[in-house]
Design an enzyme around this catalytic site. Structure first.
Site, mmCIF file in Angstrom:
data_model
loop_
_atom_site.group_PDB
_atom_site.id
_atom_site.type_symbol
_atom_site.label_atom_id
_atom_site.label_comp_id
_atom_site.label_asym_id
_atom_site.label_seq_id
_atom_site.Cartn_x
_atom_site.Cartn_y
_atom_site.Cartn_z
ATOM 1 N N LEU A 1 0.836 -1.199 0.000
ATOM 2 C CA LEU A 1 0.000 0.000 0.000
ATOM 3 C C LEU A 1 0.873 1.252 0.000
ATOM 4 O O LEU A 1 0.630 2.209 -0.739
ATOM 5 C CB LEU A 1 -0.908 -0.012 1.233
ATOM 6 C CG LEU A 1 -1.884 1.150 1.292
ATOM 7 C CD1 LEU A 1 -3.002 0.948 0.282
ATOM 8 C CD2 LEU A 1 -2.454 1.311 2.693
ATOM 9 N N GLY B 1 -12.257 9.091 -0.158
ATOM 10 C CA GLY B 1 -11.348 10.036 -0.783
ATOM 11 C C GLY B 1 -11.497 10.068 -2.293
ATOM 12 O O GLY B 1 -10.906 10.895 -2.963
ATOM 13 N N HIS C 1 -16.872 0.335 2.157
ATOM 14 C CA HIS C 1 -16.969 1.270 1.029
ATOM 15 C C HIS C 1 -18.416 1.516 0.589
ATOM 16 O O HIS C 1 -18.869 2.644 0.493
ATOM 17 C CB HIS C 1 -16.203 0.746 -0.192
ATOM 18 C CG HIS C 1 -14.768 0.430 0.087
ATOM 19 N ND1 HIS C 1 -14.026 1.100 1.026
ATOM 20 C CD2 HIS C 1 -13.928 -0.481 -0.464
ATOM 21 C CE1 HIS C 1 -12.792 0.611 1.030
ATOM 22 N NE2 HIS C 1 -12.714 -0.357 0.143
ATOM 23 N N LYS D 1 -15.769 -10.321 -7.348
ATOM 24 C CA LYS D 1 -14.511 -10.496 -8.069
ATOM 25 C C LYS D 1 -14.777 -11.328 -9.314
ATOM 26 O O LYS D 1 -15.765 -12.065 -9.366
ATOM 27 C CB LYS D 1 -13.507 -11.213 -7.174
ATOM 28 C CG LYS D 1 -13.074 -10.349 -6.008
ATOM 29 C CD LYS D 1 -11.821 -10.889 -5.370
ATOM 30 C CE LYS D 1 -11.289 -9.929 -4.328
ATOM 31 N NZ LYS D 1 -10.743 -8.689 -4.912
#
Ligand SMILES: *[C@@H]1O[C@H](CO)[C@@H](O)[C@H](O)[C@H]1NC(C)=O
Ligand SMILES: *[C@@H]1O[C@H](CO)[C@@H](O)[C@H](O)[C@H]1NC(C)=O
Ligand SMILES: *[C@@H]1O[C@H](CO)[C@@H](O)[C@H](O)[C@H]1NC(C)=O
Ligand SMILES: *[C@@H]1O[C@H](CO)[C@@H](O)[C@H](O)[C@H]1NC(C)=O
Length: 826
Positions: A79, A249, A309, A402
Site C-alpha cells: 500500500l 477520498g 466502502h 470479483k
C-alpha cells in the site's frame, strides 16, 4: 542579493528545516545557477530576513507554522509503495513554501541496513504531481529524499528512540513543533500495540497535534470492532484517530454531499420514494483474490468492501445533507440516523456467489487438503431497505464481486418515469431518468457525475469540476452519453493523496468515526452470522457468468433469477412436499418445515380476514407476544400486500406489565415487526392498558376492565375472529400460567396474572375470552419444543398444569401449526 543570502547561510546550514521553511532555502542553494533560481533566492532571502531576526525560535511569517514529523509504519509494504508515499510526496510538493517544515520517517520491521535501500527505491520512483513542472518536481523530489530516513520500528525501544530522535532534532534546530502524523499501514492485529507505543513514547508535548491514520479492517464483526475500538481508545483520543475508508477520498464520492447540497432546490422534490425507483451501489472487479487469500478468505466480499466502502456511499446518498459540509459532528450524527433507520438484514436479504477456481486457490495458498471447502463469498448482492419515511420501500442494492465482466464502481439512482408518451416513445421525456455517481474505471474512464437531461441541469458546485461536452455515442447503462449532463473533476486525484492532505489539514469529515464504524458493524453482523453456513453459488468468471448472478427482489428479499447450472448446493431440507395435514390432540394440525409452515399460516390468516370482509364485518385479530410470531409478521409484511389491514382490528392476547415503548413489551414487538409496516387505521389498534395513572398493572386502576369493555363494545359477542397463540415450555399460553386460578369459562375476558418469569406481572385474555373466538391457531416451532409437543400429545387429565390444553373453542375452530422440527425433533 548574494550577500543577503549569505547572511543567513550559516543558519541555513544548521537550521534548514526551520528557517525559510527549509525547503525554499535549500532550493536556493542547490539551484543557484538555475535559470529561475533568482526568484527562489528572493523569496528565500525575504524569509530568512524575517526569521533571522528571531533566533529564539519565535518566528514570524510563514515559517512559524512549525515542523511536522510524518511516520509511515509499514513503509515498504504494498500500500505504501503504491499509494501512500505518493500521497506524502504530493502533500510535500503542495506545502513547499507554505510555512511548514517536514521530516519523513519510513518505519518497518527490517533492520536499517535492509530497510533503507528498499525505502529509497520506493521514494525515488514517485511520480510528479500533475500540477508541478518536471524541473520543479526534480527539486522537490531531491529535497523530499533528504528529509526522509528509514527506521526500524519493531520494539518498544525503537519507538522510544524515534520519540527521542524527533525531540532532539526539534531542539537542535530550534524548531517549533506543529504535530506528528503516524500512518499505520500494517495488519490490524498490530494496531493496538503500536498505538500504545505511540502514546507512551511518541506523543508530542504541549499543543502540537498527534494524528494516527488507520486502515480497514477494523474488526470482522460487531464484537471484534468494539474490542479494537476500546483498545485503541486507551491509547489515542477519538480526535487523534483517522480511520481511512479510501472510498471516501474518491473524488466522486467526496462530491456526493456537495452535489446534493448545491442542487438541493432541484433535488428536493425528487429525492424521495415517490420518485426514486431504486438505488444501486456497485463495485465490480475483474481480478480474483489470488495472492491475497490468507486475508480474503477470513473476510469475504461483504466484509472486504460492502460493510465499509459501499455502506459509506449508501449513507452519503440517504443521510440528510448537513448544513455545514465540513462539520464532522453533524455528518456523524446524520450518518448514525441512517444506520438506526435501516431494516435489519437476514439470510434472504442476500445472494452469494463464489468464482469456481476460488476453492482451489484457497487449498493452495492456505495449504489445505483437497476436501477443504471454503464458504467465503466472492460475490454478493444485497437489498437494503430503510424505514426513513423519505425512502421507505425504495430498494438499495449493494453489489460487489470479483472476477466479473468489468472493473467499475458507481452509485446509480434511477427514477420512476411518470410521463405517458402518446405517440413518440423515443422522445426525451419518455427515456429513463437517472443520476449516476460514476466513481471510477469502467466504460467512461474518468470519474463523473451524470444527470439525465430530462431530470434537470445540475449546477457546478465546486470549481475543481467542469462540464463535459461529450460527442461520441458511447452508451452508459444503455443510454447515449449525449442524454446526460456530465461533470468531471478538472484534475484527477488519487484518493490517498486527497485523504493524506486532509489528515494534514486536520479535516475529519472524510473519515470514519468510531460510532459510525460500530453502527455499521452492528448492522452487518446479523447478516454475516446468518450466512455463515450458506453455500455460495459457483460462477465461472468474466463474460461466461452471463445471467448467472442476476438476482431479483421479492418483497424485501432477493433471490437469483435463474437456476444454477452447477448445483453444488446441498439442499438440506428438500423432503418432497411440504405441508402435511393431520390431527393433534383431536384438533386439526398443519405441519411443514418452518418456512412453508409460516407461509401457510399467513395464507390462512389472510383467507380468514378476507372472509370477514366479504361478510361485511371487521376482522378482530388477537396476537400474543414472544418471538414465535415474528416470522409470521415478516411473512405478512413482505408478501401479503393484499391483506385487508384497513378492515382489521389488532388486539393483544397478553401483555407484560412494562411501559409500551420498552423492548420487553409485547405491544412494542408487534409494533416494530408488524404495525409499523402495514397500513391500518390507528383506531383499530388496541394495546392493553397496562399503564394507568403512571403505574403498572395495579388492580384498582381497572386496566383489565377497561380492555374488557373495549372488547365488549367493539367485538360482536366478544368473539374474536382469530386468536393467535404460542406455547411456553411449561405449557403456558398467552399469559395463562400453570396453577392459575382462572377457570376455563367464566365471565371475565381479561385478567391480571402472575408469571414465574420476569416481569412477573401480566395482563392476559382469559380462557373464556379465547374460547369464544371463531378461530384459534397455536404456532409451535423449533427443535426445542419437540419434548413439549410429545408430552402434550399424551396429556389428558391434568389441564391445570398445562394451560394450553384448556384452549377449547366453544363454537370456533382450533388449528395447531407445528413445524417438523418441533413435531419430529430432527
Ligand atoms: C496515554 O498514556 C498515558 C500514560 O502514558 C495515559 O495516562 C493515557 O491514558 C494514555 N491514553 C491517552 C488517550 O492519552
Ligand atoms: C463548519 O464546520 C467547521 C468544522 O466544525 C467549522 O470550522 C466552520 O466554521 C463551520 N462553518 C460554518 C459556516 O459554520
Ligand atoms: C504446507 O503443508 C506442508 C505439509 O503439511 C508443510 O510441510 C508446509 O510447511 C506447509 N506450508 C505452509 C506454507 O504452511
Ligand atoms: C353477532 O354475532 C352473532 C352470533 O354470535 C350473530 O348471530 C350476529 O349476526 C352477529 N352480528 C353481526 C352484526 O355480525
Amino acid at each position: 542579493m548574494w550577500a543577503e543570502i549569505d547572511l543567513c547561510s550559516e543558519d541555513l546550514k544548521s537550521k534548514r528545516f526551520f528557517f525559510c521553511v527549509g525547503d525554499w532555502c535549500d532550493w536556493g542553494w542547490t539551484m543557484r545557477k538555475a535559470t529561475w533560481g533568482l526568484l527562489l533566492l528572493l523569496t528565500c532571502a525575504a524569509t530568512c530576513d524575517q526569521s533571522g531576526q528571531n533566533q529564539d525560535g519565535e518566528q514570524k511569517g510563514p515559517s512559524r507554522r512549525g515542523h511536522v514529523s510524518v511516520v509511515v509504519v509499514g513503509s515498504t509494504g504494498d500500500l505504501a509503495k503504491k499509494y501512500l508515499w505518493q500521497g506524502f510526496f504530493n502533500l510535500y510538493a503542495s506545502q513547499v513554501g507554505k510555512g511548514y517544515s517536514f521530516s519523513f520517517y519510513g518505519g518497518g520491521l527490517s533492520p536499517d541496513g535492509r530497510g533503507t535501500p528498499l525505502l529509497f527505491e520506493i521514494l525515488k520512483s514517485q511520480d510528479c504531481p500533475v500540477d508541478v513542472s518536471d524541473e520543479r518536481c526534480a527539486l522537490v523530489r531531491e529535497q523530499f529524499l533528504r528529509l526522509a530516513q528509514y527506521r526500524q520500528l519493531k520494539t518498544e525501544e525503537d519507538y522510544q528512540a524515534l520519540g527521542q530522535h524527533i525531540e532532539t532534532q526539534l531542539k537542535q534546530e530550534g524548531m517549533v513543533e506543529a504535530g506528528r502524523l503516524f500512518y499505520l499501514s500494517v495488519p490490524a492485529f498490530a494496531y493496538a500495540d503500536i498505538a500504545q507505543r505511540v502514546n507512551r513514547s511518541c506523543r508530542p508535548p504541549g499543543t502540537a497535534w498527534l494524528r494516527v491514520v488507520l486502515e480497514k479492517p477494523f474488526g470482522h464483526d460487531s464484537n471484534s470492532a468494539q474490542e479494537l475500538a476500546t483498545q485503541l481508545a486507551s491509547s489515542l483520543k477519538e480526535d487523534e484517530m483517522f480511520r481511512i475508508d479510501h472510498y471516501l477520498g474518491k473524488q466522486v464520492v467526496s462530491q456526493i454531499l456537495p452535489f446534493r447540497k448545491g442542487n438541493r432546490k432541484l433535488l428536493k422534490s425528487i429525492w424521495n420514494k415517490h420518485h426514486i425507483d431504486r438505488m444501486e451501489i456497485v463495485l465490480k472487479e475483474t481480478l480474483d483474490a489470488k495472492g491475497r487469500i490468507s486475508f480474503y478468505d477470513q473476510y469475504g466480499v461483504i466484509r472486504d468492501v460492502i460493510q465499509n466502502h459501499l455502506t459509506e456511499v449508501m449513507t452519503l446518498l440517504t443521510m440528510s445533507v448537513p448544513k455545514n459540509l465540513t462539520d464532522c459532528k453533524e455528518i456523524n450524527r446524520n450518518k448514525l440516523k441512517v444506520f438506526s433507520a435501516l431494516h435489519q438484514l437476514d439470510m434472504p436479504s442476500a445472494v452469494l456467489g463464489q468464482y469456481q477456481t476460488y476453492n482451489s486457490e484457497v487449498q493452495l495458498e492456505l495449504n489445505k487438503t483437497k476436501d477443504h471447502f471454503s464458504l467465503s463469498p466472492t460475490y454478493a448482492g444485497i437489498a437494503v431497505h430503510t424505514t426513513m419515511p423519505q425512502f421507505d420501500g425504495v430498494p438499495i442494492f449493494l453489489v460487489s464481486g470479483k472476477l466479473l465482466d468489468e472493473r467499475v464502481g458507481y452509485a446509480r439512482i434511477t427514477f420512476k418515469n411518470n410521463v405517458f408518451c402518446a405517440q413518440d416513445q423515443t422522445s426525451i421525456t419518455c427515456r429513463p431518468k437517472q443520476i449516476v455517481f460514476y466513481i471510477g474505471q469502467g466504460q467512461l474512464q474518468y470519474p463523473a457525475i451524470l444527470v439525465s437531461k430530462n431530470l434537470f441541469k445540475p449546477a457546478l458546485v465546486n470549481n475543481g469540476w467542469k462540464e463535459v461536452i461529450e460527442n461520441d455515442d458511447t452508451l452508459l447503462f444503455g443510454i447515449p452519453l449525449s442524454d446526460y449532463y456530465i461533470q468531471t473533476p478538472v484534475v484527477q486525484q488519487e484518493a490517498y493523496t486527497e485523504l493524506i492532505s486532509q489528515v494534514f489539514r486536520g479535516r475529519r469529515d472524510h473519515f470514519v468515526s468510531a460510532e459510525s464504524l460500530l453502527a455499521s458493524w452492528k448492522f452487518w453482523t446479523p447478516l454475516l452470522n446468518s450466512l455463515k453456513h450458506t453455500f455460495p453459488r459457483p460462477y465461472p468468471g468474466g463474460a461466461a457468468n452471463g445471467n448467472l448472478l442476476d438476482f431479483q427482489l421479492q418483497g424485501r428479499e432477493v433471490r437469483f433469477c435463474s437456476e444454477a447450472l452447477v448445483n453444488m448446493i446441498p439442499q438440506e431440507k428438500t423432503e418432497s412436499f411440504q405441508v402435511m395435514q393431520g390431527k393433534y390432540r383431536s384438533a386439526d394440525m398443519v405441519s411443514a418445515w418452518s418456512k412453508e409452515l409460516v407461509e401457510r399460516l399467513a395464507h390462512d390468516l389472510q383467507e380468514a380476514a378476507e372472509e370477514s370482509v366479504q361478510e361485511g364485518t371487521p376482522f378482530h385479530l388477537a396476537l400474543s407476544g414472544g418471538s414465535s410470531p415474528l416470522a409470521l409478521f415478516k411473512q405478512l409484511t413482505q408478501h401479503h400486500y393484499a391483506f385487508p389491514w384497513w378492515n382489521t382490528h389488532v388486539w393483544m392476547a397478553d401483555e407484560r406489565c412494562v411501559p409500551p415503548n420498552e423492548a420487553e413489551s409485547n405491544f412494542r414487538t408487534i409494533h416494530d415487526h408488524l404495525l409499523q409496516h402495514v397500513h391500518l387505521p390507528y383506531f383499530n389498534i388496541h394495546p392493553m392498558p397496562v399503564q394507568l395513572n403512571q403505574r403498572l398493572c395495579v388492580e384498582e386502576d381497572g386496566g383489565a376492565l377497561v380492555y374488557e369493555q373495549d372488547i365488549a363494545r367493539l367485538v360482536n359477542s366478544s368473539s374474536f375472529s382469530y386468536v393467535l397463540l404460542g406455547v411456553g415450555f411449561d405449557g403456558h399460553t398467552a399469559s395463562l400460567f400453570p396453577g392459575n386460578r382462572l377457570g376455563s369459562s367464566g365471565e371475565r375476558l381479561v385478567a391480571l396474572t402472575e408469571s414465574p418469569l420476569k416481569p412477573h406481572q401480566r395482563m392476559s385474555l382469559t380462557f373464556g375470552a379465547i374460547n369464544r373466538a371463531r378461530r384459534v391457531s397455536v404456532l409451535i416451532m423449533g427443535k426445542g419444543k419437540h419434548e413439549l409437543v410429545t408430552q402434550l400429545s399424551r396429556i389428558k387429565d391434568t389441564p391445570d398444569r398445562w394451560p394450553i390444553t384448556k384452549i377449547q373453542p366453544v363454537n370456533g375452530r382450533l388449528v395447531w401449526y407445528i413445524d417438523y422440527d418441533a413435531l419430529l425433533g430432527q
